[in-house]
Design a protein around this motif. Structure first.
Motif, PDB file in Angstrom:
ATOM      1  N   GLU A 157      26.419  -4.869  12.850  1.00 45.78           N
ATOM      2  CA  GLU A 157      26.118  -5.485  11.840  1.00 45.78           C
ATOM      3  C   GLU A 157      25.815  -7.039  12.067  1.00 45.78           C
ATOM      4  N   THR A 255      32.287  -0.946   7.852  1.00 47.04           N
ATOM      5  CA  THR A 255      31.901  -2.225   8.475  1.00 47.04           C
ATOM      6  C   THR A 255      32.735  -2.808   9.198  1.00 47.04           C
ATOM      7  N   ARG A 257      32.600  -6.087   9.650  1.00 46.29           N
ATOM      8  CA  ARG A 257      32.839  -7.666   9.147  1.00 46.29           C
ATOM      9  C   ARG A 257      33.887  -7.818   8.281  1.00 46.29           C
ATOM     10  N   LYS A 260      32.466  -9.338   4.843  1.00 35.15           N
ATOM     11  CA  LYS A 260      31.809  -8.186   3.944  1.00 35.15           C
ATOM     12  C   LYS A 260      33.308  -7.672   3.379  1.00 35.15           C
ATOM     13  N   VAL A 293      22.984  -6.973   2.766  1.00 36.56           N
ATOM     14  CA  VAL A 293      23.630  -7.477   3.759  1.00 36.56           C
ATOM     15  C   VAL A 293      24.059  -8.841   3.401  1.00 36.56           C
ATOM     16  N   PRO A 421      20.103  -1.180   6.749  1.00 36.38           N
ATOM     17  CA  PRO A 421      21.257  -2.050   7.484  1.00 36.38           C
ATOM     18  C   PRO A 421      22.249  -1.041   7.847  1.00 36.38           C
TER      19      PRO A 421
END
Length: 535
Positions: A157, A255, A257, A260, A293, A421
């Motif tokens: 990502e 994910t 992140r 996120k 995103v 994504p």
């Protein structure tokens, strides 16, 4: 033939642990040592050290040398215990454990334990056990140490203006990355263990007062019902707790992140962390999340909306374009403009296969090339993708195996799938693309329409922890449309998504909204002229 047990113990260690039941530590260290050593019969990393403390009390220290911080064991456990012999303190035998916990051991996590099963499990987790002679309880000290990599930029990502740190395999570090961003007492991180053999630590993270209690309850109940041998990856949990196991669409988002994950919790979602994997699971999940995103919110709303529109067009291209090409070429060539039809016909002259076979062969070739690029080393994968696209594509056209227009269509489709994504959502679209190609090759445009209706009907019936997968489109939520096909200005999205049923649905104060709607006019600075020269 009856199987013979070649070990020195009549039962495997796991069965011995169950048979201990409620047995407690005995007053003789040797008996307790024999029980614990029998569970580590063929493990050479079990280390025991017997020393004297306070002049005449004998203690035994046990730990797994490859699973603990040996420097801390030596400096913060063994050395302080030995230094008690130099003091003139007198401690009653029944108070030795409390004396060690309160005045000797320099650890934040240290406690007394009397159950043998708990001591054995503590050793398996990398803790250190201290046995005191003639006492019915021992001390457990948290000394676990596992080498791990430092947080780095997520590889799956990429972000232009987002944060550069990502989750790693250590759940403790991942929890600290979330707490770094959400420094609020309302953040909840409920820990549990899943896996009879791996004892994998799981953390359910949410914000109390925002997340829907019913959703949190569903997540907790589904995780508690999992009884398996091992959990080595977050994908294992995903397959056990999702709503529909036969759907190609993922019902949980993964994910790498932390930013996120925090943004998802601020919307009322739940994040599931798994020890040993750098991926977190986000629940509930809706379809709109798979083309959003973090950069959409870092840029101004006009640029964010434009980039999201490009992403949506790419998503549609990757799903519909090959089947639409097959249907038009095979059944409805009159829909093509005359000049373009002449160019297509000249390009297809000499191709021995129908359009549907051409497209299927090229799509399968691209899938093989994509998989080979992913599995090869990074230094070789880039070269393979370039060689595969240029050489194989050009050779196929030159040999008359496929037409140039087919190569263009498949190339646009592949590029469009790269623009999605979410990798797992892109895989679902790739699967459905083959279904639409077959329907288009059999029934033409009618097959495409029927296929899209079936896909849409499936998505409308899909749920993720009770939340409609197709929201906010259906059921329609006007507030949610500000962040679905477009990315409206941040100050207009002052309410959290209605489909999450958040307890506190407002995330921007009324004063901030009013200020953003009508900012105060800039006051001109009055310029005072000075006296004229010579005046």
């Amino acid at each position: 033939m009856q199987r013979t047990n070649t070990t020195n113990t009549p039962f495997p260690p796991s069965q011995q642990l169950e048979r201990l039941g409620t047995r407690k530590v005995t007053q003789h260290n040797q008996l307790t040592l024999n029980v614990l050593r029998s569970m580590f019969d063929k493990n050479d990393d079990l280390t025991t050290r017997t020393i004297d403390i306070l002049g005449h009390y004998e203690v035994t220290v046990l730990y797994l040398s490859n699973f603990v911080n040996n420097e801390r064991v030596n400096q913060d456990i063994l050395k302080p215990l030995m230094e008690t012999n130099n003091s003139n303190l007198f401690v009653k035998r029944g108070q030795v454990v409390q004396f060690l916990l309160k005045q000797v051991l320099n650890f934040g996590e240290a406690y007394a334990e009397s159950m043998l099963t708990k001591l054995a499990e503590a050793l398996f987790r990398g803790n250190t056990v201290i046995l005191v002679e003639s006492l019915n309880e021992a001390i457990v000290v948290s000394t676990r140490s596992v080498d791990h990599r430092t947080p780095s930029q997520p590889e799956t990502e990429q972000a232009i203006r987002g944060a550069r740190d990502g989750f790693i395999e250590s759940i403790g570090v991942n929890m600290s990355l979330i707490r770094y961003r959400l420094q609020t007492p309302d953040l909840r991180m409920e820990s549990m263990e899943i896996g009879r053999l791996t004892k994998t630590k799981i953390a359910v993270c949410y914000i109390e007062g925002i997340a829907d209690p019913d959703v949190v309850k569903r997540v907790r109940e589904r995780l508690n019902k999992i009884d398996i041998d091992s959990v080595l990856d977050a994908g294992t949990l995903e397959q056990y707790i999702e709503d529909n196991h036969w759907s190609p669409f993922p019902q949980l988002q993964n994910t790498e992140r932390p930013d996120k994950s925090c943004a998802a919790m601020l919307e009322g979602r739940v994040v599931i962390l798994t020890d040993g994997t750098p991926f977190a699971l986000i629940a509930p999940t809706t379809f709109v999340q798979f083309y959003q995103v973090i950069d959409d919110y870092s840029e101004r709303w006009v640029m964010g909306t434009l980039v999201r529109a490009v992403r949506l067009v790419s998503l549609i291209f990757s799903l519909v374009l090959p089947s639409l090409y097959v249907a038009v070429i095979s059944f409805n060539p009159e829909l093509i403009p005359t000049k373009f039809a002449v160019a297509v016909a000249s390009g297809r002259a000499g191709v021995p296969f129908p359009a549907v076979i051409e497209v299927l062969v090229m799509e399968v070739s691209m899938e093989v090339l994509r998989e080979a690029t992913l599995r090869l080393p990074q230094q070789v994968g880039g070269a393979l993708s370039i060689v595969g696209v240029l050489v194989v594509g050009q050779a196929a056209v030159s040999a008359g195996f496929v037409s140039p227009i087919t190569v263009v269509v498949v190339a646009l489709t592949t590029i469009g799938s790269f623009a999605t994504p979410a990798y797992n959502a892109a895989i679902a679209l790739r699967i459905l693309r083959f279904l639409l190609i077959l329907l288009a090759g059999t029934f033409g445009l009618y097959g495409i329409v029927v296929g899209l209706i079936l896909i849409l009907n499936h998505m409308l019936a899909l749920r993720s922890f009770g939340v409609p997968f197709w929201s906010p489109y259906a059921p329609f939520k006007a507030e949610g449309m500000k962040d679905a096909p477009i990315r409206a200005p941040l100050w207009t999205m002052y309410l959290r998504p209605k489909e999450m049923s958040p307890e506190n649905d407002r995330r921007v104060s009324e004063e901030t909204v009013q200020y953003a709607k009508s900012p105060p006019k800039r006051q001109r600075r009055s310029l005072q002229r000075g006296p004229r020269r010579g005046g």
